[in-house]
Design a protein around this motif. Sequence first.
Motif, PDB file in Angstrom:
ATOM      1  N   PRO A 290       0.836  -1.207   0.000  1.00 28.06           N
ATOM      2  CA  PRO A 290       0.000   0.000   0.000  1.00 28.06           C
ATOM      3  C   PRO A 290       0.867   1.251   0.000  1.00 28.06           C
ATOM      4  N   LEU A 291       0.340   2.312  -0.574  1.00 25.31           N
ATOM      5  CA  LEU A 291       1.049   3.595  -0.556  1.00 25.31           C
ATOM      6  C   LEU A 291       1.058   4.139   0.870  1.00 25.31           C
ATOM      7  N   PRO A 292       2.133   4.808   1.255  1.00 27.44           N
ATOM      8  CA  PRO A 292       2.166   5.393   2.606  1.00 27.44           C
ATOM      9  C   PRO A 292       1.185   6.560   2.703  1.00 27.44           C
ATOM     10  N   GLN A 293       0.841   6.907   3.928  1.00 24.59           N
ATOM     11  CA  GLN A 293      -0.019   8.065   4.155  1.00 24.59           C
ATOM     12  C   GLN A 293       0.712   9.331   3.702  1.00 24.59           C
ATOM     13  N   LEU A 294      -0.005  10.215   3.049  1.00 27.69           N
ATOM     14  CA  LEU A 294       0.589  11.485   2.635  1.00 27.69           C
ATOM     15  C   LEU A 294       0.700  12.411   3.845  1.00 27.69           C
ATOM     16  N   PRO A 295       1.754  13.216   3.892  1.00 22.43           N
ATOM     17  CA  PRO A 295       1.874  14.151   5.014  1.00 22.43           C
ATOM     18  C   PRO A 295       0.830  15.265   4.881  1.00 22.43           C
ATOM     19  N   GLU A 296       0.438  15.817   6.006  1.00 24.87           N
ATOM     20  CA  GLU A 296      -0.499  16.946   5.973  1.00 24.87           C
ATOM     21  C   GLU A 296       0.262  18.200   5.564  1.00 24.87           C
ATOM     22  N   VAL A 297      -0.320  18.941   4.651  1.00 22.95           N
ATOM     23  CA  VAL A 297       0.311  20.181   4.177  1.00 22.95           C
ATOM     24  C   VAL A 297      -0.248  21.335   4.984  1.00 22.95           C
ATOM     25  N   GLN A 298       0.654  22.078   5.605  1.00 24.66           N
ATOM     26  CA  GLN A 298       0.237  23.244   6.382  1.00 24.66           C
ATOM     27  C   GLN A 298       0.404  24.490   5.532  1.00 24.66           C
ATOM     28  N   GLU A 299      -0.622  25.313   5.518  1.00 23.68           N
ATOM     29  CA  GLU A 299      -0.586  26.522   4.699  1.00 23.68           C
ATOM     30  C   GLU A 299       0.028  27.679   5.412  1.00 23.68           C
TER      31      GLU A 299
END
Length: 113
Positions: free
Chosen positions: A104-113
């Motif tokens: 499975p693909l790893p979880q994407l990191p959360e992008v902070q604006e």
Amino acid sequence: MNTKELIEALGQLKVQTGSLACLGCGHDHNCGLHGCALIREAVTQLIEQNGWINPKERLPERGVPVLTYNKWGRARVETLRTWDEQPYFVGGLKAGTDVLFWRPLPQLPEVQE
């Protein structure tokens, strides 16, 4: 010895007909042309401990992108086709023949604006 070296070394071992190591292991009926059943199972489990899954054991869900490792030594994001009965990925690679492992693909990191 690291896991990769152990997997490579186990993969190079061959069945020795009449070997004392093969007497009474209980798995000798699964050995033959493809080598010792115990060694093949050890390699599979070592790979799966690292998150990789053999497509001959289990296929990914159709239509869900996964990371694949193919017989040419390349890792790619592929999706199992939804329109075929045969297990082919969208790129035309056959599961278990061209694609040797998937995860499975790893979880994407959360992008902070």
